[in-house]
Design an enzyme around this catalytic site. Structure first.
Site, mmCIF file in Angstrom:
data_model
loop_
_atom_site.group_PDB
_atom_site.id
_atom_site.type_symbol
_atom_site.label_atom_id
_atom_site.label_comp_id
_atom_site.label_asym_id
_atom_site.label_seq_id
_atom_site.Cartn_x
_atom_site.Cartn_y
_atom_site.Cartn_z
ATOM 1 N N ASP A 13 0.805 -1.222 0.000
ATOM 2 C CA ASP A 13 0.000 0.000 0.000
ATOM 3 C C ASP A 13 0.835 1.266 0.000
ATOM 4 O OD1 ASP A 13 -2.254 -1.674 0.160
ATOM 5 O OD2 ASP A 13 -2.058 -1.779 2.333
ATOM 6 N N LYS A 16 1.759 2.095 -5.161
ATOM 7 C CA LYS A 16 2.263 1.517 -6.420
ATOM 8 C C LYS A 16 1.317 1.818 -7.581
ATOM 9 C CE LYS A 16 2.253 -2.505 -4.388
ATOM 10 N NZ LYS A 16 2.006 -2.100 -3.000
ATOM 11 N N GLY A 40 -4.765 -4.154 -3.679
ATOM 12 C CA GLY A 40 -5.724 -3.090 -3.953
ATOM 13 C C GLY A 40 -4.916 -1.867 -4.323
ATOM 14 N N HIS A 41 -4.963 -1.481 -5.576
ATOM 15 C CA HIS A 41 -4.150 -0.359 -6.067
ATOM 16 C C HIS A 41 -5.073 0.788 -6.463
ATOM 17 C CE1 HIS A 41 -0.626 -3.285 -7.183
ATOM 18 N NE2 HIS A 41 -0.983 -3.334 -5.925
ATOM 19 N N THR A 42 -4.778 1.959 -5.909
ATOM 20 C CA THR A 42 -5.684 3.096 -6.096
ATOM 21 C C THR A 42 -5.099 4.127 -7.056
ATOM 22 O OG1 THR A 42 -6.136 2.802 -3.750
ATOM 23 C CG2 THR A 42 -7.084 4.759 -4.789
ATOM 24 N N THR A 128 -5.718 -11.744 3.728
ATOM 25 C CA THR A 128 -6.888 -11.043 3.170
ATOM 26 C C THR A 128 -8.051 -12.025 2.955
ATOM 27 O OG1 THR A 128 -6.072 -11.437 0.937
ATOM 28 C CG2 THR A 128 -5.445 -9.354 1.975
ATOM 29 N N GLN A 248 1.703 -6.270 -3.485
ATOM 30 C CA GLN A 248 2.281 -6.486 -2.156
ATOM 31 C C GLN A 248 3.640 -5.770 -2.086
ATOM 32 O OE1 GLN A 248 0.932 -9.694 -3.762
ATOM 33 N NE2 GLN A 248 -0.857 -8.598 -3.059
ATOM 34 N N THR A 263 3.091 -12.833 2.237
ATOM 35 C CA THR A 263 2.129 -13.376 1.287
ATOM 36 C C THR A 263 2.751 -14.624 0.650
ATOM 37 O OG1 THR A 263 0.604 -12.819 -0.492
ATOM 38 C CG2 THR A 263 2.858 -11.945 -0.699
#
Ligand code: GDP
Ligand code: IMO
Ligand code: MG
Length: 450
Positions: A13, A16, A40-42, A128, A248, A263
């Site tokens: 987080d 990226k 989860g990439h924003t 997750t 990750q 992970t």
């Protein structure tokens, strides 16, 4: 460029997605090479927020090829949901290509992930619960179902049957466990027990239903399925740029992270070769992405974690809630011992430091420069032994903070001198230039450095 890998330099987080979106402007193809929808990439463009779990963060460019590489584990239901959601928002999905060799996260993987976590109780990893670990385990066991299997019902049915057998064994035991959990639901971790009951096996594990459902997923995904390695070679061989977008992060790497609190894939730069099917010499640049502080979701060691007002400030100002699970992220000061380790492991050529804006108003700023072991020894390097890491206390250098809001800064000279000095300190310490600085979530909220 032309082969450029983007990796998370901390515990995930770091931003990226945003960095990929920015660098993708100069690329022809953007490739995810590992992980799954645990990511989860924003991206925030013109105030509109997009969250990607499986689809590469280059998808908003209509003219660029986006690839889900063979190293990714893919939940077809989630992927189709993501495709539909983006289409509804007007995003062109015709350039999305999916490796025929990528492995599928099946319903039993998700159940086993949750059940495994519940079973571990206090020792749980805080995954997750998206089925990532069990899916990679099946891949290694050679019991995996791959994207190409969706295109042949007979093969698919046989493979599911073979894969399902040992799961049914495990899930039968979990059925027994389910009854036990139901009994115990009044005691202890009621929420976890109820979750296990809710997620308990059976109806979704019918071979026939599962096969039918996956054949229909196959029909829908077929236009996107391709030989994605070849596609990468074609772009690279033409001297054009491919971005390999990591998910990750380094400290969550299965081999080099804080095992077992990691992970189940290798997020480090070297893994782009395997996860996309290219050679090491295809990689020209490695960009690491780190926050100006540090966060971690889930369990595991985090030497610089803050459980005070400053940590709270980072959580609130940085909106540190997981993109995938909504969990609060643990927050702390930047850890330069860990960052220097990540720089070397990935052989980074550049760093992007994000969320510098979050640090305004909480000076003096601390940066961890070494650890002290339980026995009092000084540790200048990231310890390889987990017991030493668990007991490591960070030692900090204090640097002057800044109070001005910097989210409007667009050039280095507009940044307060203290912010610049903070960046210089980090770059000097880890030995890599910081070429991009994030000062807000928007794609325009960035400062480029030479
Ligand atoms: P990723 O998984 O590495 O792509 O990162 P996430 O998207 O999970 O989390 C990063 C969060 O920080 C997202 O909400 C981004 O919109 C946001 N973000 C990215 N860069 C910046 C920045 O420079 N400043 C601030 N305030 N937010 C940022
Ligand atoms: P992005 O790509 C942050 C963490 C989980 C858990 C551990 C193992 O958005 O940076 P898993 O489900 O992978 O078996 O969980 O890894 N984790 C992440 N933390 N960002 C992520 O992805 C993560 N993906 C997994 O919280 O601690
Ligand atoms: Mg994320």
């Amino acid at each position: 460029m032309p082969g450029l890998v983007i990796v998370g330099a901390q515990w995930g987080d770091e931003g990226k997605g945003k960095v990929t979106d920015l660098l993708a402007e100069r690329a022809d193809a953007i490739v995810r090479f590992q992980g799954g929808n645990n990511a989860g990439h924003t991206i925030v463009r013109d105030g509109e927020e997009f969250k990607f779990h499986l689809i590469p963060s280059g998808i908003l460019y209509p003219d660029k090829t986006c690839v889900i590489g063979n190293g990714v584990v893919l939940d077809p239901r989630i992927l189709l949901g993501e495709i539909d959601g983006l289409r509804r928002r007007g995003v062109d999905m015709s350039n999305l290509k999916i490796s025929a060799n990528a492995h599928l996260i099946m319903p039993y993987h998700v159940l086993l992930d949750t059940a495994g976590e519940v079973k571990l109780g206090k020792l749980s990893l805080g995954t997750t619960r998206r089925g990532i670990g069990p899916c990679y385990a099946d891949k290694a066991l050679r019991l995996g179902i791959r994207v190409q299997d969706l295109l042949d019902e007979k093969i698919l049915r046989t493979k599911i049957r073979v894969a399902l057998e040992p799961k049914q064994q495990a899930l039968r035991e979990l059925g027994v466990q389910r009854r036990k959990l139901r009994k115990e639901a009044g005691e202890g971790d009621r929420e976890a027990a109820e979750q296990a009951i809710e997620d308990a096996p059976d109806p979704r594990l019918d071979l026939h239903t599962m096969t039918e459902e996956h054949v229909s997923f196959g029909h829908r995904l077929e236009p996107h399925i391709a030989d994605t390695s070849r596609l990468c070679w074609d772009v690279l061989d033409a001297g054009r740029t491919v971005i390999f977008e990591g998910a990750q992060a380094t400290l969550l790497d299965l081999d080099h992270g804080t095992y077992p609190f990691v992970t189940s894939s290798n997020p480090i730069a070297g893994a782009a070769t395997i996860g996309a099917g290219i050679g090491p010499a295809d990689i020209d640049e490695v960009w690491g992405v780190a926050k100006a502080y540090a966060t971690r979701v889930g369990a595991g060691p985090f030497p610089t974690e803050l459980e005070d007002d400053q940590g709270r400030h980072m959580l609130e100002r940085g909106h540190e809630y997981g993109t995938t699970t909504g969990r609060e992220r643990r927050c702390g000061w930047i850890d330069l011992v860990a960052l220097r380790y990540a720089v070397r492991l990935n052989r980074m050529t550049s760093l992007a430091i994000t969320k510098l804006d979050v640090l305004s108003g909480i000076g003096p700023l601390k940066v961890a420069v070494r650890y002290r072991s339980r026995e009092g020894a000084t540790l200048d390097t990231f310890p390889y032994h987990q017991s030493i890491l668990h007991g490591a206390e960070p030692e900090y250098e204090e640097l002057p903070g800044f109070d001005a809001d910097i989210d409007g800064c667009r050039s280095e000279t507009e940044l307060p001198a203290e912010a610049r000095a903070y960046l210089d300190y980090i770059a000097d310490f880890v030995g890599v230039p910081i070429r991009l600085v994030g000062v807000g979530p928007g794609r325009e909220q960035v400062v480029w450095r030479d």
